[in-house]
Scaffold this motif. Structure first.
Motif, PDB file in Angstrom:
ATOM      1  N   ILE A   1       0.861  -1.277   0.049  1.00 46.01           N
ATOM      2  CA  ILE A   1      -0.047   0.195   0.012  1.00 46.01           C
ATOM      3  C   ILE A   1       1.097   1.243   0.029  1.00 46.01           C
ATOM      4  O   ILE A   1       0.652   2.188  -0.714  1.00 46.01           O
ATOM      5  CB  ILE A   1      -0.863   0.060   1.296  1.00 46.01           C
ATOM      6  N   TYR A   2       2.010   1.105   0.929  1.00 44.71           N
ATOM      7  CA  TYR A   2       2.651   2.504   1.068  1.00 44.71           C
ATOM      8  C   TYR A   2       3.224   2.785  -0.320  1.00 44.71           C
ATOM      9  O   TYR A   2       3.511   3.860  -0.895  1.00 44.71           O
ATOM     10  CB  TYR A   2       3.673   1.958   1.952  1.00 44.71           C
ATOM     11  N   ILE A   3       3.834   1.794  -1.049  1.00 45.07           N
ATOM     12  CA  ILE A   3       4.799   1.767  -2.367  1.00 45.07           C
ATOM     13  C   ILE A   3       3.664   2.518  -3.208  1.00 45.07           C
ATOM     14  O   ILE A   3       3.947   3.423  -4.207  1.00 45.07           O
ATOM     15  CB  ILE A   3       5.540   0.818  -2.801  1.00 45.07           C
ATOM     16  N   GLY A   4       2.627   1.881  -3.440  1.00 40.57           N
ATOM     17  CA  GLY A   4       1.570   2.217  -4.294  1.00 40.57           C
ATOM     18  C   GLY A   4       1.134   3.859  -4.146  1.00 40.57           C
ATOM     19  O   GLY A   4       1.005   4.670  -5.313  1.00 40.57           O
ATOM     20  N   ALA A   5       0.934   4.169  -2.731  1.00 42.82           N
ATOM     21  CA  ALA A   5       0.576   5.419  -2.543  1.00 42.82           C
ATOM     22  C   ALA A   5       1.861   6.613  -3.027  1.00 42.82           C
ATOM     23  O   ALA A   5       1.512   7.699  -3.626  1.00 42.82           O
ATOM     24  CB  ALA A   5       0.548   5.600  -1.179  1.00 42.82           C
ATOM     25  N   ASN A   6       2.983   6.046  -2.800  1.00 39.26           N
ATOM     26  CA  ASN A   6       4.196   7.044  -3.250  1.00 39.26           C
ATOM     27  C   ASN A   6       4.317   7.202  -4.800  1.00 39.26           C
ATOM     28  O   ASN A   6       4.577   8.027  -5.186  1.00 39.26           O
ATOM     29  CB  ASN A   6       5.585   6.189  -2.783  1.00 39.26           C
ATOM     30  N   ILE A   7       3.946   6.030  -5.615  1.00 43.20           N
ATOM     31  CA  ILE A   7       3.875   6.065  -7.233  1.00 43.20           C
ATOM     32  C   ILE A   7       2.957   7.025  -7.515  1.00 43.20           C
ATOM     33  O   ILE A   7       2.997   7.988  -8.109  1.00 43.20           O
ATOM     34  CB  ILE A   7       3.553   4.753  -7.611  1.00 43.20           C
ATOM     35  N   GLY A   8       1.569   6.984  -6.606  1.00 38.94           N
ATOM     36  CA  GLY A   8       0.595   7.974  -7.002  1.00 38.94           C
ATOM     37  C   GLY A   8       1.129   9.334  -6.931  1.00 38.94           C
ATOM     38  O   GLY A   8       0.816  10.485  -7.364  1.00 38.94           O
ATOM     39  N   LEU A   9       1.625   9.493  -5.480  1.00 46.44           N
ATOM     40  CA  LEU A   9       2.002  11.024  -5.184  1.00 46.44           C
ATOM     41  C   LEU A   9       3.131  11.551  -6.310  1.00 46.44           C
ATOM     42  O   LEU A   9       3.083  12.843  -6.460  1.00 46.44           O
ATOM     43  CB  LEU A   9       2.583  10.936  -3.738  1.00 46.44           C
ATOM     44  N   ALA A  10       3.979  10.693  -6.804  1.00 43.46           N
ATOM     45  CA  ALA A  10       4.808  11.205  -7.877  1.00 43.46           C
ATOM     46  C   ALA A  10       4.292  11.613  -8.951  1.00 43.46           C
ATOM     47  O   ALA A  10       4.920  12.300  -9.700  1.00 43.46           O
ATOM     48  CB  ALA A  10       6.003  10.279  -7.797  1.00 43.46           C
ATOM     49  N   LEU A  11       3.271  11.155  -9.155  1.00 36.38           N
ATOM     50  CA  LEU A  11       2.585  11.357 -10.487  1.00 36.38           C
ATOM     51  C   LEU A  11       1.074  12.118 -10.569  1.00 36.38           C
ATOM     52  O   LEU A  11       0.718  12.790 -11.562  1.00 36.38           O
ATOM     53  CB  LEU A  11       1.817   9.979 -11.046  1.00 36.38           C
ATOM     54  N   GLN A  12       0.701  12.455  -9.194  1.00 40.18           N
ATOM     55  CA  GLN A  12      -0.573  13.447  -9.012  1.00 40.18           C
ATOM     56  C   GLN A  12      -0.458  14.697  -9.491  1.00 40.18           C
ATOM     57  O   GLN A  12       0.683  15.231  -9.503  1.00 40.18           O
ATOM     58  CB  GLN A  12      -1.059  12.976  -7.784  1.00 40.18           C
ATOM     59  N   ASN A  13      -1.629  15.445  -9.957  1.00 40.55           N
ATOM     60  CA  ASN A  13      -1.710  16.884 -10.322  1.00 40.55           C
ATOM     61  C   ASN A  13      -2.769  17.585  -9.662  1.00 40.55           C
ATOM     62  O   ASN A  13      -3.180  18.517 -10.360  1.00 40.55           O
ATOM     63  CB  ASN A  13      -1.503  16.968 -11.814  1.00 40.55           C
ATOM     64  N   SER A  14      -3.384  17.031  -8.817  1.00 42.47           N
ATOM     65  CA  SER A  14      -4.767  17.897  -8.144  1.00 42.47           C
ATOM     66  C   SER A  14      -4.842  17.732  -6.596  1.00 42.47           C
ATOM     67  O   SER A  14      -3.751  16.542  -5.969  1.00 42.47           O
ATOM     68  CB  SER A  14      -6.025  17.055  -8.585  1.00 42.47           C
ATOM     69  N   LEU A  15      -5.179  18.553  -5.977  1.00 38.65           N
ATOM     70  CA  LEU A  15      -5.388  18.601  -4.556  1.00 38.65           C
ATOM     71  C   LEU A  15      -5.992  17.448  -3.997  1.00 38.65           C
ATOM     72  O   LEU A  15      -5.568  16.735  -2.864  1.00 38.65           O
ATOM     73  CB  LEU A  15      -6.153  19.933  -4.081  1.00 38.65           C
ATOM     74  N   PRO A  16      -7.401  16.829  -4.529  1.00 37.59           N
ATOM     75  CA  PRO A  16      -7.908  15.731  -3.796  1.00 37.59           C
ATOM     76  C   PRO A  16      -6.995  14.366  -4.096  1.00 37.59           C
ATOM     77  O   PRO A  16      -7.002  13.739  -2.992  1.00 37.59           O
ATOM     78  CB  PRO A  16      -9.088  15.570  -4.895  1.00 37.59           C
ATOM     79  N   ALA A  17      -6.433  14.352  -5.078  1.00 33.81           N
ATOM     80  CA  ALA A  17      -5.416  13.240  -5.220  1.00 33.81           C
ATOM     81  C   ALA A  17      -3.971  13.296  -4.266  1.00 33.81           C
ATOM     82  O   ALA A  17      -3.884  12.236  -3.483  1.00 33.81           O
ATOM     83  CB  ALA A  17      -4.977  13.157  -6.594  1.00 33.81           C
ATOM     84  N   LEU A  18      -3.882  14.268  -3.980  1.00 33.17           N
ATOM     85  CA  LEU A  18      -2.704  14.581  -2.983  1.00 33.17           C
ATOM     86  C   LEU A  18      -3.171  14.062  -1.648  1.00 33.17           C
ATOM     87  O   LEU A  18      -2.402  13.487  -0.728  1.00 33.17           O
ATOM     88  CB  LEU A  18      -2.244  16.154  -3.120  1.00 33.17           C
ATOM     89  N   LEU A  19      -4.524  14.682  -1.342  1.00 34.02           N
ATOM     90  CA  LEU A  19      -4.679  14.213   0.038  1.00 34.02           C
ATOM     91  C   LEU A  19      -5.132  12.989   0.246  1.00 34.02           C
ATOM     92  O   LEU A  19      -4.773  12.215   1.337  1.00 34.02           O
ATOM     93  CB  LEU A  19      -6.096  15.087   0.419  1.00 34.02           C
TER      94      LEU A  19
END
Length: 526
Positions: free
Chosen positions: A127-145
């Motif tokens: 879960i942690y690794i998946g979240a970090n991949i998403g954080l490196a690619l995200q471009n919006s506040l909802p996704a960040l939170l």
């Protein structure tokens, strides 16, 4: 005829009673034999090398939760500019992380106590690794939170599971040294985070902070898959029971004890299905016990004071000394150094105090076996050396405030930070070991309870510290936190005076409940 029939019934009843007594005697003998075998068997048959290997893996794993919180700080302004959001909105990502850091272990800790350490460990890292991949690619506040919540949930569970794992193979007489060593590296991570995060953000951009975490966590996950054995005593006992396939490491033969290391290795542990269902409210129920509440309250107050000092450092050192982000990040190393030294030294002191107390009362303690702690003066043993650490924290926190108020050479507050870090961690370590001693059958759940209360207090202190500095000044702000820590003395004196009685009462109530449950099970079978 009726008298003859009644006589025959009486004779049959007497025969059944004699037979029942015989069966009861046989059952009691069998139970006695099992207890004798358990008493003769070592608490854990993991070798010293295997224990050190597991402790090493736990140290690396526990690093991610506090590190992920602070390595992100240098990315706040770049993220705010790129996503075109306000300061309040980007700071929400800090708040959501802290909230899930408090809540997530209450679930993962209970799961690991019920299902086993290894599978829950692996799930949290995925879960942690998946979240970090998403954080490196995200471009919006909802996704960040949302992704910060997942990142926190994945990493924070490793701390509770890690301490639960330690409790699986360490006795009360050796637990302090192991916990001190395992805590040393993670406790330095809040200090290392801003330095590493700032360097990465400056050299490669803020997204590479998360790619760095993906790579680091990925390597750690490979190590866990290959070499983390199952230690949960409900699954493998003292290590002599072969774990189920899902709980088995790839290199299981190297990292787990062989059955031949145990005098008698039972085939399996029978577990009721209801015992395998985790209770997410278990951590909250633990907090409601009087002795546990006092311990956690003291731990949380000291942790809140620690967070107040840590959270205020960037603002104060920027204003007073004109430091940039990199220089401010380097100042955190004083906390980290103090934390490492304090954790290692204090771990050995905790074990020394335990054996000194045992010697004082003429109690023989075997490091290879878990003694009966119900009548052992745990309160005296665990709180024996905490007073000097508490006193140094109070003195150094108050001195730190007035020191910064006079704006001296930077060496003065850094030395005080070193003392605060070392002594604060010593207080938290002692109380963490004590907490696990109180709940040896559910150590991860107990640790999660401590994490829940501690993080909530830390979140409040970090939220109000800037307001306090603005309204009452630097000196009086840290004088307030020092005096709040001073109030913990009477709380621990109450624990020292009444804690053992509360603990015995809880144990007796638990035994009574277990006997009633056994009776219900016997009646349902009949």
């Amino acid at each position: 005829m009726s008298e003859e029939i009644e006589n025959e019934k009486r004779e049959e009843a007497a025969e059944h009673e004699i037979e029942g007594r015989g069966n009861n005697i046989t059952t009691e003998r069998q139970e006695t034999q099992v207890k004798e075998q358990e008493a003769e068997a070592p608490y854990s048959i993991f070798t010293s090398k295997q224990k050190k290997w597991i402790a090493g893996l736990l140290t690396i794993s526990a690093f991610f939760s506090p590190f992920s919180s602070t390595v992100y700080l240098p990315a706040l302004q770049p993220i705010q500019r790129e996503l075109k959001i306000s300061t309040t909105e980007v700071n929400l990502s800090l708040t959501t992380y802290l909230i899930f850091q408090a809540i997530a272990p209450t679930l993962t800790g209970g799961l690991s106590d019920s299902l086993g350490r290894r599978p829950v460990f692996l799930i949290t890292f995925i879960i942690y690794i998946g979240a970090n991949i998403g954080l490196a690619l995200q471009n919006s506040l909802p996704a960040l939170l949302v992704l910060r919540m997942l990142q926190s949930g994945g990493s924070s569970g490793t701390v509770a599971i890690g301490f639960g794992t330690l409790a699986d193979f360490t006795t009360s007489g050796e637990r302090g040294a192991y916990m001190g060593a395992v805590n040393a590296f993670p406790l330095s991570s809040p200090a290392l985070g801003p330095v590493i995060g700032g360097a990465i953000a400056e050299a490669a951009g803020w997204r590479w902070i998360f790619w760095f975490l993906v790579i680091f966590a990925g390597v750690t996950l490979v190590l866990l898959v290959l070499g983390l054995p199952e230690t949960n005593r409900k699954v493998v006992g003292n290590g002599s029971i072969p774990p189920p396939r899902l709980n088995r490491a790839v290199l299981n033969k190297l990292v787990s004890p062989s059955a031949s290391q145990s005098a008698e290795a039972p085939a399996k542990i029978k577990r009721r299905k209801r015992d395998m269902i985790p209770n997410p409210l278990g951590s909250i129920m633990i907090i409601l016990n009087k002795d546990v509440f006092l311990i956690l309250l003291v731990m949380s107050i000291y942790y809140a004071a620690f967070y107040a000092v840590m959270a205020s450092l960037p603002q104060l050192f920027s204003q007073i000394y004109g430091y940039n982000e990199l220089q401010v990040g380097l100042c955190f190393l004083a906390f980290g150094t103090g934390g490492i030294l304090g954790s290692i030294v204090n771990g050995k002191i905790v074990d020394r105090d335990f054996h000194a107390t045992a010697k004082k009362y003429g109690i023989t303690v075997d490091r290879k076996k878990l003694e009966d702690m119900t009548k052992f003066p745990l309160e005296e043993a665990r709180l024996k050396s905490i007073w000097w650490a508490m006193s140094l924290v109070i003195a150094s926190v108050i001195s730190y405030g007035w020191c910064l108020h006079t704006k001296p050479h930077v060496a003065a507050p850094l030395v005080l930070q070193l003392i605060i870090g070392g002594c604060m961690i010593s207080v938290v370590n002692v109380l963490s070991v004590f907490l696990i001693d109180l709940y040896p059958n559910a150590p991860a759940t107990a640790t999660a309870a401590g994490n829940l209360m501690r993080c909530m207090f830390g979140a409040v202190s970090s939220a109000v510290i800037n307001l306090m500095l603005t309204n009452i000044g630097i000196g009086w702000t840290f004088t307030f936190w020092g005096l709040i820590c001073l109030l913990c003395y009477p709380l621990l004196f109450i624990e020292l005076r009444y804690g053992q009685g509360w603990r015995l009462a809880r144990f007796e109530a638990l035994v009574k409940k277990q006997e009633e449950q056994k009776q219900k099970d016997a009646n349902s079978k009949a």
